[in-house]
Scaffold this motif. Sequence first.
Motif, PDB file in Angstrom:
ATOM      1  N   THR A  51       0.841  -1.201   0.000  1.00  0.00           N
ATOM      2  CA  THR A  51       0.000   0.000   0.000  1.00  0.00           C
ATOM      3  C   THR A  51       0.876   1.251   0.000  1.00  0.00           C
ATOM      4  OG1 THR A  51      -1.675  -1.237   1.180  1.00  0.00           O
ATOM      5  CG2 THR A  51      -1.860   1.164   1.262  1.00  0.00           C
ATOM      6  N   ASP A  52       1.984   1.214   0.747  1.00  0.00           N
ATOM      7  CA  ASP A  52       2.884   2.379   0.774  1.00  0.00           C
ATOM      8  C   ASP A  52       3.430   2.678  -0.621  1.00  0.00           C
ATOM      9  OD1 ASP A  52       2.527   2.919   3.381  1.00  0.00           O
ATOM     10  OD2 ASP A  52       4.342   1.881   4.090  1.00  0.00           O
ATOM     11  N   GLU A  53       3.760   1.629  -1.362  1.00  0.00           N
ATOM     12  CA  GLU A  53       4.274   1.856  -2.720  1.00  0.00           C
ATOM     13  C   GLU A  53       3.186   2.437  -3.626  1.00  0.00           C
ATOM     14  OE1 GLU A  53       8.035  -1.286  -2.871  1.00  0.00           O
ATOM     15  OE2 GLU A  53       6.226  -1.807  -4.006  1.00  0.00           O
ATOM     16  N   VAL A  54       1.947   1.981  -3.441  1.00  0.00           N
ATOM     17  CA  VAL A  54       0.838   2.571  -4.218  1.00  0.00           C
ATOM     18  C   VAL A  54       0.745   4.063  -3.893  1.00  0.00           C
ATOM     19  CG1 VAL A  54      -1.662   2.604  -4.602  1.00  0.00           C
ATOM     20  CG2 VAL A  54      -0.485   0.407  -4.317  1.00  0.00           C
ATOM     21  N   ALA A  55       0.796   4.383  -2.598  1.00  0.00           N
ATOM     22  CA  ALA A  55       0.648   5.784  -2.173  1.00  0.00           C
ATOM     23  C   ALA A  55       1.781   6.648  -2.738  1.00  0.00           C
ATOM     24  CB  ALA A  55       0.612   5.863  -0.648  1.00  0.00           C
ATOM     25  N   THR A  56       3.004   6.110  -2.736  1.00  0.00           N
ATOM     26  CA  THR A  56       4.137   6.872  -3.294  1.00  0.00           C
ATOM     27  C   THR A  56       3.905   7.168  -4.774  1.00  0.00           C
ATOM     28  OG1 THR A  56       5.610   5.780  -1.728  1.00  0.00           O
ATOM     29  CG2 THR A  56       6.659   6.846  -3.617  1.00  0.00           C
ATOM     30  N   LEU A  57       3.459   6.157  -5.503  1.00  0.00           N
ATOM     31  CA  LEU A  57       3.200   6.340  -6.932  1.00  0.00           C
ATOM     32  C   LEU A  57       2.095   7.376  -7.151  1.00  0.00           C
ATOM     33  CD1 LEU A  57       3.523   5.509  -9.938  1.00  0.00           C
ATOM     34  CD2 LEU A  57       1.790   3.748  -9.534  1.00  0.00           C
ATOM     35  N   VAL A  58       0.996   7.246  -6.402  1.00  0.00           N
ATOM     36  CA  VAL A  58      -0.145   8.155  -6.617  1.00  0.00           C
ATOM     37  C   VAL A  58       0.253   9.591  -6.272  1.00  0.00           C
ATOM     38  CG1 VAL A  58      -2.505   8.716  -5.908  1.00  0.00           C
ATOM     39  CG2 VAL A  58      -1.864   6.329  -6.297  1.00  0.00           C
ATOM     40  N   ARG A  59       1.043   9.771  -5.205  1.00  0.00           N
ATOM     41  CA  ARG A  59       1.488  11.137  -4.860  1.00  0.00           C
ATOM     42  C   ARG A  59       2.334  11.733  -5.987  1.00  0.00           C
ATOM     43  NH1 ARG A  59       2.092   9.107   0.418  1.00  0.00           N
ATOM     44  NH2 ARG A  59       4.305   8.717   0.059  1.00  0.00           N
ATOM     45  N   TRP A  60       3.207  10.917  -6.565  1.00  0.00           N
ATOM     46  CA  TRP A  60       4.042  11.404  -7.668  1.00  0.00           C
ATOM     47  C   TRP A  60       3.164  11.770  -8.874  1.00  0.00           C
ATOM     48  CZ3 TRP A  60       4.907   9.896 -12.713  1.00  0.00           C
ATOM     49  CH2 TRP A  60       6.001  10.491 -13.344  1.00  0.00           C
ATOM     50  N   CYS A  61       2.195  10.905  -9.182  1.00  0.00           N
ATOM     51  CA  CYS A  61       1.302  11.186 -10.321  1.00  0.00           C
ATOM     52  C   CYS A  61       0.524  12.474 -10.065  1.00  0.00           C
ATOM     53  CB  CYS A  61       0.334  10.025 -10.543  1.00  0.00           C
ATOM     54  SG  CYS A  61       1.130   8.553 -11.212  1.00  0.00           S
ATOM     55  N   ALA A  62       0.059  12.666  -8.810  1.00  0.00           N
ATOM     56  CA  ALA A  62      -0.705  13.883  -8.489  1.00  0.00           C
ATOM     57  C   ALA A  62       0.173  15.111  -8.679  1.00  0.00           C
ATOM     58  CB  ALA A  62      -1.237  13.802  -7.063  1.00  0.00           C
ATOM     59  N   ALA A  63       1.435  15.008  -8.247  1.00  0.00           N
ATOM     60  CA  ALA A  63       2.342  16.162  -8.345  1.00  0.00           C
ATOM     61  C   ALA A  63       2.681  16.490  -9.796  1.00  0.00           C
ATOM     62  CB  ALA A  63       3.622  15.872  -7.554  1.00  0.00           C
TER      63      ALA A  63
END
Length: 472
Positions: A51-63
Amino acid sequence: MNPDRPSLTSADLPDGIGRVLVEPADTAGFLTDWRRRWTGRALAVVQPGSTDEVATLVRWCAAHGVPIVPQGGNTGLTGGSVPDTSGRAVVLSLARMNRVRAIDPVNDTITVEAGAVLASVQAAAREAGRLFPLSLAAEGSCTIGGNLATNAGGTGVLRYGNARELCLGLEVVTAAGEVWNGLRGLRKDNTGYDLRDLFIGAEGTLGVITAATMKLYPQPAAQVTAIAAVASPHAALALLQLARGLLGPSLTAFEMMSDLCLSLVARHFPDCPKPFADAPPYCVLLETSDPESEAHAAERFDALMARAIEDGIVSDAVVAQSIAQSRRFWALRENISEAQAAEGKNVKHDISVPISAIGDFVERTDALLARHFPGIRMVVFGHLGDGNLHYNVSPPLGADGDSLLAQQDAINALVHDAVAAADGSISAEHGIGVLRRDELPRYKSPVELALMRSLKQALDPKGLMNPGKMLA
Ligand code: FAD
Ligand code: ZN
């Protein structure tokens, strides 16, 4: 394109997001849907392991303003799980997140990661002596996350409900890349808006489901499977009412098939059983699950059939004598889609109407289609007990499938207008995706569409979660 801001490449992706696939040979299977109707392109296919890796990816995509297309088993039938052709999106495959996190046989719950394949969740429940009742023909490939994101139905809805009704809690990575842990195993929880229900059926347009707590049930002591011949959908409905009255919650499946379905299966799957020498206009595949014993199950089932034949509802019935024969009966039902595909191109509809309206709906729509498209063949089957039919059409015998597809919009409008007139739904279990997206405004009120857009705006203000799916 803005020359000051060169477009991103997969090399710009951050660390800590799991496995990254970019080679065409590795990504191809993630870019085309199951029915091979839509093929897109992507910046990369990313497979996080946590889940942490998903969150890291989604934060990068959002940025960076990068769209995200969540994907489970890629078995969806409406084009929701593949990217568009821009090549800007990241496909977020949950395939590596497939662990069972916990089983609680006393609370009757199982908590699994979103990428767990449905059949493996069924198996884990079975090993713990419990039943996980969600069941559909794609269960060897589809995932719990995909099942929830499409609110999948299948063959056990009549007794156990659809994916939404089987879900008690979710873990979700929001569009901003925050983790919401809502993995509660509670059957009662009235503490405000039901966020879980927002993400279920949202087709990945509001956030990424990373884990779920699902309900379990006792395993039945015995099951009876049978095929009964009936004259019409009206007669099938009469049988449904009788079966519910006599069997109550023991009735676990009630699937109707038209004679054309059976003859297509007979032609393309010659090993499948032929239950009746003279094919009846319709037949019903029924299954009962008994909490007591085989003898008890057989006795109650025989009583139902005796009564149905006495009342003139059923003309003939065949009861499976073994588990192997029961599987063969189910194969008849499950091979219809493939048999229709082997026959050539076709147009599919996944509709529901109130159960009481189904007989009139089929009669009226069959007649309308026959009048406007002479020779067209209706391949009608599905979950009659849920008011949900796969009301598919094939071209006239000997005619070319492309000429049918050329008339697809007119056929869809005729069938879906008939559904709307019966207060039904144009997508009972497969979702909207891109397949039905442009038809949705014709059948949802402006108020309903505006509420949906408000939710999308509130939860995904940048519009990066599976854009272009469900809502234009
Ligand atoms: P995918 O196809 O990968 O994705 C489907 C949608 O969910 C996409 O919009 C995707 O973006 C989204 N999504 C996937 N995972 C996530 C996640 N973790 N978080 C957020 N969004 C996500 N459906 C029925 O309801 N009943 C049936 O009886 C039935 N029978 C089928 C039989 C066959 C042979 C096939 C091919 C399909 C059938 N389906 C049926 C369609 C059904 O929607 C899928 O099989 C299943 O529910 C989708 O799961 P999936 O993991 O393959 O999702
Ligand atoms: Zn179905």
